[in-house]
Structures are given as structure tokens and as C-alpha cells.
Write a protein that holds these residues in place. Sequence first.
Motif, PDB file in Angstrom:
ATOM      1  N   SER A   1     -14.577   2.302  -7.653  1.00  0.00           N
ATOM      2  CA  SER A   1     -13.217   2.823  -7.680  1.00  0.00           C
ATOM      3  C   SER A   1     -12.451   2.361  -6.440  1.00  0.00           C
ATOM      4  N   LEU A   2     -13.118   2.347  -5.302  1.00  0.00           N
ATOM      5  CA  LEU A   2     -12.505   1.862  -4.063  1.00  0.00           C
ATOM      6  C   LEU A   2     -12.087   0.401  -4.196  1.00  0.00           C
ATOM      7  N   VAL A   3     -12.996  -0.432  -4.667  1.00  0.00           N
ATOM      8  CA  VAL A   3     -12.694  -1.865  -4.809  1.00  0.00           C
ATOM      9  C   VAL A   3     -11.564  -2.080  -5.805  1.00  0.00           C
ATOM     10  N   ALA A   4     -11.594  -1.342  -6.919  1.00  0.00           N
ATOM     11  CA  ALA A   4     -10.556  -1.493  -7.942  1.00  0.00           C
ATOM     12  C   ALA A   4      -9.178  -1.163  -7.377  1.00  0.00           C
ATOM     13  N   HIS A   5      -9.068  -0.047  -6.668  1.00  0.00           N
ATOM     14  CA  HIS A   5      -7.763   0.349  -6.125  1.00  0.00           C
ATOM     15  C   HIS A   5      -7.331  -0.589  -4.997  1.00  0.00           C
ATOM     16  N   PHE A   6      -8.272  -1.038  -4.183  1.00  0.00           N
ATOM     17  CA  PHE A   6      -7.912  -1.925  -3.073  1.00  0.00           C
ATOM     18  C   PHE A   6      -7.303  -3.221  -3.600  1.00  0.00           C
ATOM     19  N   PHE A   7      -7.949  -3.823  -4.597  1.00  0.00           N
ATOM     20  CA  PHE A   7      -7.411  -5.070  -5.122  1.00  0.00           C
ATOM     21  C   PHE A   7      -6.203  -4.836  -6.038  1.00  0.00           C
ATOM     22  N   ALA A   8      -6.095  -3.632  -6.602  1.00  0.00           N
ATOM     23  CA  ALA A   8      -4.879  -3.303  -7.347  1.00  0.00           C
ATOM     24  C   ALA A   8      -3.673  -3.292  -6.408  1.00  0.00           C
ATOM     25  N   VAL A   9      -3.868  -2.788  -5.189  1.00  0.00           N
ATOM     26  CA  VAL A   9      -2.795  -2.822  -4.186  1.00  0.00           C
ATOM     27  C   VAL A   9      -2.423  -4.270  -3.872  1.00  0.00           C
TER      28      VAL A   9
ATOM     29  N   CYS B   1       0.838  -1.199   0.000  1.00  0.00           N
ATOM     30  CA  CYS B   1       0.000   0.000   0.000  1.00  0.00           C
ATOM     31  C   CYS B   1       0.873   1.250   0.000  1.00  0.00           C
ATOM     32  N   PHE B   2       1.900   1.266   0.835  1.00  0.00           N
ATOM     33  CA  PHE B   2       2.800   2.410   0.890  1.00  0.00           C
ATOM     34  C   PHE B   2       3.503   2.598  -0.460  1.00  0.00           C
ATOM     35  N   ASP B   3       4.016   1.519  -1.027  1.00  0.00           N
ATOM     36  CA  ASP B   3       4.735   1.612  -2.302  1.00  0.00           C
ATOM     37  C   ASP B   3       3.802   1.983  -3.451  1.00  0.00           C
ATOM     38  N   TYR B   4       2.588   1.456  -3.444  1.00  0.00           N
ATOM     39  CA  TYR B   4       1.606   1.753  -4.489  1.00  0.00           C
ATOM     40  C   TYR B   4       1.277   3.247  -4.489  1.00  0.00           C
ATOM     41  N   LEU B   5       1.015   3.805  -3.307  1.00  0.00           N
ATOM     42  CA  LEU B   5       0.714   5.234  -3.207  1.00  0.00           C
ATOM     43  C   LEU B   5       1.922   6.083  -3.592  1.00  0.00           C
ATOM     44  N   SER B   6       3.121   5.564  -3.329  1.00  0.00           N
ATOM     45  CA  SER B   6       4.339   6.303  -3.644  1.00  0.00           C
ATOM     46  C   SER B   6       4.599   6.389  -5.139  1.00  0.00           C
ATOM     47  N   LEU B   7       3.916   5.563  -5.928  1.00  0.00           N
ATOM     48  CA  LEU B   7       4.109   5.596  -7.375  1.00  0.00           C
ATOM     49  C   LEU B   7       3.626   6.903  -7.980  1.00  0.00           C
ATOM     50  N   GLY B   8       2.700   7.589  -7.325  1.00  0.00           N
ATOM     51  CA  GLY B   8       2.179   8.854  -7.831  1.00  0.00           C
ATOM     52  C   GLY B   8       1.215   8.650  -8.982  1.00  0.00           C
ATOM     53  N   GLY B   9       0.847   9.745  -9.631  1.00  0.00           N
ATOM     54  CA  GLY B   9      -0.073   9.670 -10.765  1.00  0.00           C
ATOM     55  C   GLY B   9      -1.402   9.070 -10.372  1.00  0.00           C
ATOM     56  N   VAL B  10      -1.935   8.218 -11.243  1.00  0.00           N
ATOM     57  CA  VAL B  10      -3.244   7.612 -11.006  1.00  0.00           C
ATOM     58  C   VAL B  10      -3.223   6.721  -9.761  1.00  0.00           C
ATOM     59  N   PHE B  11      -2.043   6.198  -9.405  1.00  0.00           N
ATOM     60  CA  PHE B  11      -1.950   5.279  -8.263  1.00  0.00           C
ATOM     61  C   PHE B  11      -2.142   6.005  -6.927  1.00  0.00           C
ATOM     62  N   SER B  12      -1.834   7.277  -6.879  1.00  0.00           N
ATOM     63  CA  SER B  12      -2.102   8.043  -5.654  1.00  0.00           C
ATOM     64  C   SER B  12      -3.342   8.917  -5.801  1.00  0.00           C
ATOM     65  N   ASN B  13      -3.564   9.475  -6.997  1.00  0.00           N
ATOM     66  CA  ASN B  13      -4.715  10.366  -7.191  1.00  0.00           C
ATOM     67  C   ASN B  13      -6.036   9.663  -6.945  1.00  0.00           C
ATOM     68  N   GLY B  14      -6.150   8.420  -7.435  1.00  0.00           N
ATOM     69  CA  GLY B  14      -7.397   7.679  -7.253  1.00  0.00           C
ATOM     70  C   GLY B  14      -7.725   7.445  -5.792  1.00  0.00           C
ATOM     71  N   PRO B  15      -6.808   6.823  -5.016  1.00  0.00           N
ATOM     72  CA  PRO B  15      -7.092   6.605  -3.594  1.00  0.00           C
ATOM     73  C   PRO B  15      -7.286   7.901  -2.805  1.00  0.00           C
TER      74      PRO B  15
END
Length: 534
Positions: free
Chosen positions: A465-473, A438-452
Motif C-alpha cells: 500500500s505504501l509503494v502504491a500510494h508513493f508512486f501514485a503521487v 504530494c500536498f495536492d494528492y493528499l488534499s484530494l481527500g477520500g482514498v487519496f488521503s485515507n490510504g496514506p
Amino acid sequence: MAAVAAGAAVGLQLIGAAAATLLAAVLVAAVLGRRRRSAARVPLVEGKPAPEDGCAVGDGAGAAGDGGTDIIIVGAGVAGSALAYTLGKDGRRVHVIERDLTEPDRIVGELLQPGGYLKLIELGLEDCVEEIDAQRVLGYALFKDGRNTKLAYPLEKFHSDVAGRSFHNGRFIQRMRQKAASLPNVQLEQGTVTSLLEENGTVKGVQYKTKSGEELKAFAPLTIVCDGCFSNLRRALCSPKVDVPSCFVGLVLENCQLPHPNHGHVILANPSPILFYPISSTEVRCLVDVPGQKVPSIASGEMVNYLKTVVAPQIPPEIYDSFIAAIDKGSIRTMPNRSMPAAPHPTPGALLMGDAFNMRHPLTGGGMTVALSDIVVLRNLLKPLRNLHDASSLCKYLESFYTLRKPVASTINTLAGALYKVFSASPDQARNEMRQACFDYLSLGGVFSNGPIALLSGLNPRPLSLVAHFFAVAIYGVGRLMLPLPSPKRMWIGARLISGACGIILPIIKAEGVRQMFFPATVPAYYRAAPAAE
């Protein structure tokens, strides 16, 4: 070798299944987004549109013997005060009964997300964050194991004034109470409501004790209970399942410079997160999360020892000295963190709102956003109604409130519960891998941080959108485990990571209501028309 190959096959199947699930969620989100935009063009209430100048209350709309009150509101916190002003501005005659009208002093309810600020603007209450030394909040800074990443709110499409706000909770509430009381048709009274007055299953009003101790009764066609997390009335109107996953230990750091100004700071500490955010130009709130319902004793000195030996070593060095100084000052306070899904009993003549109705872990600061969003929904439902006296028809109509609020409220609720579990340390290696992912995913920036962050801020509270980002992590975490070469142990951890992710989010979604959260348009109450005017 055969065992390794079999393990690899199982691991790849799990990754494939997870990826397929994510793709399906994205496709469904696109389809439902298009449907939702189409449905938004269709008015909820059939017949004539609601008058733009508010609701004109018909003659005799008030209850006999109470001076003509349309609505009683129990509680004048964030939800009650905002609701009183909103309904009063629409022409309703409102009687607010609050246990204590002096300025509250709490350690939570101090951060309003940008999505909540937009609702404040929609209600005409944005000036309530002025003249209280409120601070603009532009995003979050996340800290873990000596690393940190800055996550900005996606505010590019909004007016420059739109941002989060942090402040002293009591100052904000007093401003809203003053705003509500400035309306001639809003009566704000100090008193303790002891019970709801019912007649043949319909709530007719309340019984309360005034500041002087006098027992009185107040009557109105609709009573809205907003008496907070300690509500003594909610049991008559819902099925409360209150969970207390942790407690906050609160401190105020004075003249402290945060590493990232105008940002909330989240430390992914052991055993659970620590929060820092400004509440005035000279003060920073610190909230230390302590799992469970029991905190170290303040009186015995156990709390000071815990903060200095367990918590302090995990604090960023820039604010370490201020943290120790706040501990030595001794103003340490605690508060249980409550979570309670909305489980209403539709009751003629009454409605629940605010923390009396629905709570989530305060980690994400979403409570006020949910309350203000709920008020917007209720205001829009009540606007076309001239007469509130047909309690049965009104109750049936207001069932749509519980459906219409769900996508926003459930997204914020689910995110709060899931993020708290992901951000907390665990002896389970798979859970810790999810935390790191989760920390590394958010650190990627762009859509990976903007969405969450758009979800957390309430700017784009969409369940899919919540479910998509949660399982993407989760998938990102599995992918990290497979590099550079998968091993049976890593594949096993990856499988448990996916299973653990499902175990975190699915029970929360189930408690919120899958149909209401993801497919509200399939619920009959979604289309329920207003009762015909008499």
C-alpha cells in the motif's frame, strides 16, 4: 518538431511504465493480502497452542545466583518499561536495570499514533496515557504556501476511545515504569550496564554499576537490550549504520490555540518541515527541522536570529505571536534525528529492541508504534516457551522475530524516510514538483488521503500500500506537468520526477530488506517452531 515528438514519446512511455508498475503493485497487493489472510489462520508454532493464561515457568528457570531471573531488560524507556510489564504479566521473573529512574525530559517521543495506541490496549497499558494531561490527536493539518488541508485519521471502524495521543514523554514513561514495578515478579533497579557477560559466544547476563557505585553482575537466560538511541551495547548485537539527516530544534508554546484543535500541524517550510502538536491542555510542542548535523549556536544568539528571520515568516499567522514568545522565553533545545535500519547479529542469550535496535526519522511519530508492535510480536513468540535456558535453540527460534516484525516496522520506517525527503525543499525542480504533488494528492481527500494517513497512523501498515500510494503521487505529479499541453521541458522534469521518486524510496526499501518486507512468508524463520519443552 521531430525532437518534440521524440520527447513526447519518451514521456508517454515513462508514464505508461509507471502506471503499469502501479497496477502491478495493486494486483500483487490483492493476491498477497489473500495469501496473508489464509496464512493468518495457520498457527505459527506447531503443536499445542499457547496457554491463554500466559506462560507457566518451569522449576529452575532462573539463572543460578541471581534469585531466579528469567529475563534481564537493559533500559526502562518506552520499550523497556512496556516489555517489562508485558513479560511480567505473563509470569516471567524480570530484572530491569535503568540508568536513571527520574522522570525523563525529552523533546521527542511525545506523539503516539492510533496504531500504537491499539498496541498499548493489546498490552494492557492504555491507562498509562491517563492522568498525565494527554491530548487526543485525530489527524494532521498540512500547510504549504498559504494553503492548508486537514487529514483525519480513518477511525470510523474503531471504538470511540481509539485515537492518537500526545503528551509529555517523561510523564508517559513514568506511568509505564510504575505499572511494571507494580508486578511482584518485576524488579526495577537504577544502575548503569557497562557490558554484556559472554561465555563461548553466549550472553549470560550483564555487568552493571549501581546508583551507589557498586559493581555487580546479573545473570539470566535471556538479556534484552532496550537502552535507547545512545546505546553503548548495540555494537555487540547488530551492525549499526546510524545516519543523522537533520536535527530538531524544540520549543514549547504556552496557551497557544492551534488552527485545527486535536491535530498535529505540519508546515512544509523551507528548507524542511516544522511540526506543531499539543502535549498538554496548555502547551504546544514545536519542532523545527534543521537539515544536517549542525544547528545554529544557541549561546551566540545565532539560533534566535535563525528562528526569527528564517522560520517565523513561514509560521501560520494564528500561532506567530506564540512562536515568537516561545523564542524570547529562551527554552530552546536541540536533538539529532537518527535513522538506523535493523541489522541484527542473532546472538544466543540476547536480543535488541527499541531505538537501540531500529530508528527512523521522527517526522511521522512512528517510533513508539514500532516498539510496541515489536513487543506484541515478541510476547507471542515467548508465550509457549516454558524454559529459556537452551540459548542456541532459543536464538534460532527468535530469528523469526526479525522476520515477523518486518512488514509493520519496515512500512513505518520507509514512510518516515521517504516523507521527510519529499516534504523537504530542494533546489531541484523535479523534487519540488514531487513535494507539490504530494500536498495536492493528499488534499484530494477520500482514498487519496485515507490510504496514506492509514499508513502514517499505523492503522494499516502494509508495504505494498505504501509503494502504491508513493508512486501514485509521482504519477499524479507527472500528470500535472503534462497539462494543459506537454512540452519537452515539462516531460524532462516529469522523467526526473519519476527517477527521483525511485531514488528516494528504493534505497530505503533495500536497507530494510525487500524479501523480509514484501514477502516475509518466503523466509524460513517465518515458520520456525518453538523449541520442544524439556
